[in-house]
Design a protein around this motif. Structure first.
Motif, PDB file in Angstrom:
ATOM      1  N   GLU A  17       0.816  -1.213   0.000  1.00  0.00           N
ATOM      2  CA  GLU A  17       0.000   0.000   0.000  1.00  0.00           C
ATOM      3  C   GLU A  17       0.848   1.261   0.000  1.00  0.00           C
ATOM      4  OE1 GLU A  17      -2.925   0.055   3.063  1.00  0.00           O
ATOM      5  OE2 GLU A  17      -4.049  -1.643   2.241  1.00  0.00           O
ATOM      6  N   TRP A  18       2.080   1.163   0.525  1.00  0.00           N
ATOM      7  CA  TRP A  18       2.971   2.336   0.524  1.00  0.00           C
ATOM      8  C   TRP A  18       4.410   1.856   0.497  1.00  0.00           C
ATOM      9  CZ3 TRP A  18       7.032   4.198   3.420  1.00  0.00           C
ATOM     10  CH2 TRP A  18       7.410   5.530   3.186  1.00  0.00           C
ATOM     11  N   GLN A  19       5.240   2.591  -0.262  1.00  0.00           N
ATOM     12  CA  GLN A  19       6.674   2.349  -0.257  1.00  0.00           C
ATOM     13  C   GLN A  19       7.380   3.670  -0.495  1.00  0.00           C
ATOM     14  OE1 GLN A  19       6.471  -0.379  -3.612  1.00  0.00           O
ATOM     15  NE2 GLN A  19       7.679   1.026  -4.883  1.00  0.00           N
ATOM     16  N   PRO A  20       8.590   3.848   0.036  1.00  0.00           N
ATOM     17  CA  PRO A  20       9.302   5.116  -0.176  1.00  0.00           C
ATOM     18  C   PRO A  20       9.709   5.270  -1.636  1.00  0.00           C
ATOM     19  CG  PRO A  20      10.701   3.529   0.961  1.00  0.00           C
ATOM     20  CD  PRO A  20       9.338   2.929   0.910  1.00  0.00           C
ATOM     21  N   ALA A  21       9.854   6.498  -2.057  1.00  0.00           N
ATOM     22  CA  ALA A  21      10.199   6.795  -3.454  1.00  0.00           C
ATOM     23  C   ALA A  21      11.703   6.704  -3.648  1.00  0.00           C
ATOM     24  CB  ALA A  21       9.676   8.174  -3.838  1.00  0.00           C
ATOM     25  N   ILE A  22      12.221   5.490  -3.684  1.00  0.00           N
ATOM     26  CA  ILE A  22      13.640   5.270  -3.927  1.00  0.00           C
ATOM     27  C   ILE A  22      13.785   4.227  -5.027  1.00  0.00           C
ATOM     28  CG2 ILE A  22      14.522   5.947  -1.659  1.00  0.00           C
ATOM     29  CD1 ILE A  22      14.466   3.038  -0.814  1.00  0.00           C
ATOM     30  N   ALA A  23      14.839   4.371  -5.832  1.00  0.00           N
ATOM     31  CA  ALA A  23      15.127   3.420  -6.898  1.00  0.00           C
ATOM     32  C   ALA A  23      16.012   2.305  -6.336  1.00  0.00           C
ATOM     33  CB  ALA A  23      15.829   4.122  -8.053  1.00  0.00           C
ATOM     34  N   LEU A  24      15.640   1.063  -6.625  1.00  0.00           N
ATOM     35  CA  LEU A  24      16.374  -0.074  -6.085  1.00  0.00           C
ATOM     36  C   LEU A  24      17.378  -0.611  -7.100  1.00  0.00           C
ATOM     37  CD1 LEU A  24      13.521  -2.119  -4.337  1.00  0.00           C
ATOM     38  CD2 LEU A  24      14.968  -0.307  -3.381  1.00  0.00           C
ATOM     39  N   PRO A  25      18.460  -1.236  -6.615  1.00  0.00           N
ATOM     40  CA  PRO A  25      19.401  -1.908  -7.515  1.00  0.00           C
ATOM     41  C   PRO A  25      18.697  -3.012  -8.313  1.00  0.00           C
ATOM     42  CG  PRO A  25      20.343  -1.656  -5.324  1.00  0.00           C
ATOM     43  CD  PRO A  25      18.908  -1.283  -5.212  1.00  0.00           C
ATOM     44  N   PRO A  26      19.250  -3.409  -9.460  1.00  0.00           N
ATOM     45  CA  PRO A  26      18.580  -4.397 -10.320  1.00  0.00           C
ATOM     46  C   PRO A  26      18.333  -5.749  -9.654  1.00  0.00           C
ATOM     47  CG  PRO A  26      20.332  -3.272 -11.522  1.00  0.00           C
ATOM     48  CD  PRO A  26      20.464  -2.855 -10.095  1.00  0.00           C
ATOM     49  N   THR A  27      19.177  -6.143  -8.712  1.00  0.00           N
ATOM     50  CA  THR A  27      19.006  -7.450  -8.072  1.00  0.00           C
ATOM     51  C   THR A  27      18.091  -7.399  -6.848  1.00  0.00           C
ATOM     52  OG1 THR A  27      21.048  -7.079  -6.815  1.00  0.00           O
ATOM     53  CG2 THR A  27      21.234  -8.343  -8.864  1.00  0.00           C
ATOM     54  N   TRP A  28      17.543  -6.233  -6.543  1.00  0.00           N
ATOM     55  CA  TRP A  28      16.584  -6.095  -5.454  1.00  0.00           C
ATOM     56  C   TRP A  28      15.180  -5.995  -6.049  1.00  0.00           C
ATOM     57  CZ3 TRP A  28      18.318  -2.244  -1.085  1.00  0.00           C
ATOM     58  CH2 TRP A  28      19.675  -2.485  -0.760  1.00  0.00           C
ATOM     59  N   ARG A  29      14.190  -6.122  -5.186  1.00  0.00           N
ATOM     60  CA  ARG A  29      12.818  -5.853  -5.594  1.00  0.00           C
ATOM     61  C   ARG A  29      12.021  -5.397  -4.377  1.00  0.00           C
ATOM     62  NH1 ARG A  29       8.900  -9.699  -4.334  1.00  0.00           N
ATOM     63  NH2 ARG A  29       9.672 -11.743  -3.638  1.00  0.00           N
ATOM     64  N   TRP A  30      10.858  -4.847  -4.644  1.00  0.00           N
ATOM     65  CA  TRP A  30       9.953  -4.463  -3.571  1.00  0.00           C
ATOM     66  C   TRP A  30       9.110  -5.664  -3.148  1.00  0.00           C
ATOM     67  CZ3 TRP A  30      10.503  -0.189  -0.920  1.00  0.00           C
ATOM     68  CH2 TRP A  30      11.121   0.916  -1.514  1.00  0.00           C
ATOM     69  N   ALA A  31       8.894  -5.783  -1.853  1.00  0.00           N
ATOM     70  CA  ALA A  31       8.014  -6.815  -1.313  1.00  0.00           C
ATOM     71  C   ALA A  31       7.193  -6.184  -0.194  1.00  0.00           C
ATOM     72  CB  ALA A  31       8.814  -7.998  -0.780  1.00  0.00           C
ATOM     73  N   SER A  32       6.016  -6.713   0.033  1.00  0.00           N
ATOM     74  CA  SER A  32       5.272  -6.290   1.219  1.00  0.00           C
ATOM     75  C   SER A  32       5.862  -7.008   2.428  1.00  0.00           C
ATOM     76  CB  SER A  32       3.780  -6.629   1.087  1.00  0.00           C
ATOM     77  OG  SER A  32       3.584  -8.030   1.088  1.00  0.00           O
ATOM     78  N   VAL A  33       5.715  -6.411   3.606  1.00  0.00           N
ATOM     79  CA  VAL A  33       6.179  -7.079   4.828  1.00  0.00           C
ATOM     80  C   VAL A  33       5.537  -8.456   4.937  1.00  0.00           C
ATOM     81  CG1 VAL A  33       6.024  -7.022   7.355  1.00  0.00           C
ATOM     82  CG2 VAL A  33       6.787  -4.995   6.099  1.00  0.00           C
ATOM     83  N   ASP A  34       4.276  -8.563   4.546  1.00  0.00           N
ATOM     84  CA  ASP A  34       3.583  -9.848   4.632  1.00  0.00           C
ATOM     85  C   ASP A  34       4.275 -10.933   3.814  1.00  0.00           C
ATOM     86  OD1 ASP A  34       1.533 -11.508   5.546  1.00  0.00           O
ATOM     87  OD2 ASP A  34       0.252 -11.083   3.823  1.00  0.00           O
ATOM     88  N   GLU A  35       4.883 -10.545   2.690  1.00  0.00           N
ATOM     89  CA  GLU A  35       5.524 -11.534   1.826  1.00  0.00           C
ATOM     90  C   GLU A  35       6.799 -12.101   2.434  1.00  0.00           C
ATOM     91  OE1 GLU A  35       7.116 -12.028  -2.796  1.00  0.00           O
ATOM     92  OE2 GLU A  35       6.374 -10.089  -2.093  1.00  0.00           O
ATOM     93  N   VAL A  36       7.454 -11.344   3.340  1.00  0.00           N
ATOM     94  CA  VAL A  36       8.772 -11.755   3.835  1.00  0.00           C
ATOM     95  C   VAL A  36       8.753 -12.199   5.287  1.00  0.00           C
ATOM     96  CG1 VAL A  36       9.984 -10.324   2.164  1.00  0.00           C
ATOM     97  CG2 VAL A  36       9.426  -9.363   4.406  1.00  0.00           C
ATOM     98  N   VAL A  37       7.558 -12.362   5.866  1.00  0.00           N
ATOM     99  CA  VAL A  37       7.468 -12.835   7.245  1.00  0.00           C
ATOM    100  C   VAL A  37       6.528 -14.035   7.303  1.00  0.00           C
ATOM    101  CG1 VAL A  37       7.904 -10.521   8.139  1.00  0.00           C
ATOM    102  CG2 VAL A  37       5.541 -11.336   7.947  1.00  0.00           C
TER     103      VAL A  37
END
Length: 263
Positions: free
Chosen positions: A71-91
């Motif tokens: 629902e919200w993420q900071p406006a930052i560009a991630l390195p190519p080998t990273w990705r965005w995930a929700s907290v729910d996905e990683v716990v």
């Protein structure tokens, strides 16, 4: 006059130390802190299938429904080998603590409360207890690496988080805290992110006000977007963040000793 100037400069050191800590965390989650390590160590991104398998290992079962969307993420560009995930996905677990009445006697298990999270660490002073045969045990006893998230507090303090270490004490946690058990991200990284300027910006948007208290519930926590680096880089991020924090702590301690000498 020189002593007065010296005192004034030394009084600035705690603020500068905290700025150093926060700058290290921002650099870490922006990818800058480990850019050289990433150049020398090629890793694949963590896939959604890998996150699902990690969830199953921690939760002991497959997901009943898909992980919460971001629902919200900071406006930052991630390195190519990273990705965005929700907290729910990683716990693998998001759980509220006990609402049972505690006592000040030292028998049984201590119950960590919102006041026991201080500056990103657990403070073991002013503890309350529940008897060892309490009906919610052992389900609500903490395990190594559990992240405690303060869901209700003043607007300035809600959202503060810390990692539980099993070597400290056997303990449980109160209902104003949420226990988060990580599956695809290291607990120290999650706690640092929640305490970071990114986490504080999210809390400011997500918190609801209730009679002078701010609240961020478990559903909102699950939908927070977090950068997800590969596994090896996560460990290097933790190491470098801890090094930066230790340096900041040394600067603050040296300034405190110097202030004491000045009188």
């Amino acid at each position: 006059a020189r002593l007065a100037r010296g005192r004034a400069e030394l009084n600035r050191v705690p603020v500068l130390s905290e700025q150093l800590r926060q700058a290290a965390v921002v650099a870490a989650f922006s990818g800058d802190l480990t850019a050289d390590w990433r150049f020398a160590n090629v890793e694949e991104p963590i896939s959604r299938d890998q996150c699902a398998a990690a969830y199953e290992r921690v939760a002991g079962r497959k997901r009943k429904k898909p992980a919460a969307a971001i629902e919200w993420q900071p406006a930052i560009a991630l390195p190519p080998t990273w990705r965005w995930a929700s907290v729910d996905e990683v716990v693998g677990l998001v759980q509220y603590g006990t609402s049972a009445k505690t006592s000040s006697g030292s028998q049984g298990f201590p119950v960590l409360r919102m006041g026991n999270i201080q500056r990103g660490e657990l403070d073991w002073a002013n503890l309350k207890y529940l008897p060892a045969d309490h009906g919610e045990f052992p389900d609500l006893l903490l395990s190594e690496g559990d992240v405690l998230f303060n869901r209700t507090n003043s607007a300035a303090l809600v959202g503060k988080s810390a990692v539980f270490r099993a070597s400290q004490h056997a303990a449980s946690f109160a209902s104003y805290l949420i226990r988060v058990r990580c599956s695809a991200i290291l607990p120290d990284l999650l706690a640092r992110y929640l305490n970071s300027p990114f986490g504080r910006a999210w809390v400011g948007r997500a918190a609801s006000q209730q009679v002078g208290q701010a609240n961020v519930n478990g559903s909102k926590l699950k939908s927070l977007g977090i950068p997800l680096p590969p596994t090896g880089e996560q460990a290097e991020m933790v190491r470098r963040i801890e090094t930066a924090f230790a340096r900041a702590d040394r600067l603050a301690a040296e300034a405190a000793r110097a202030r004491a000498l000045l009188g």
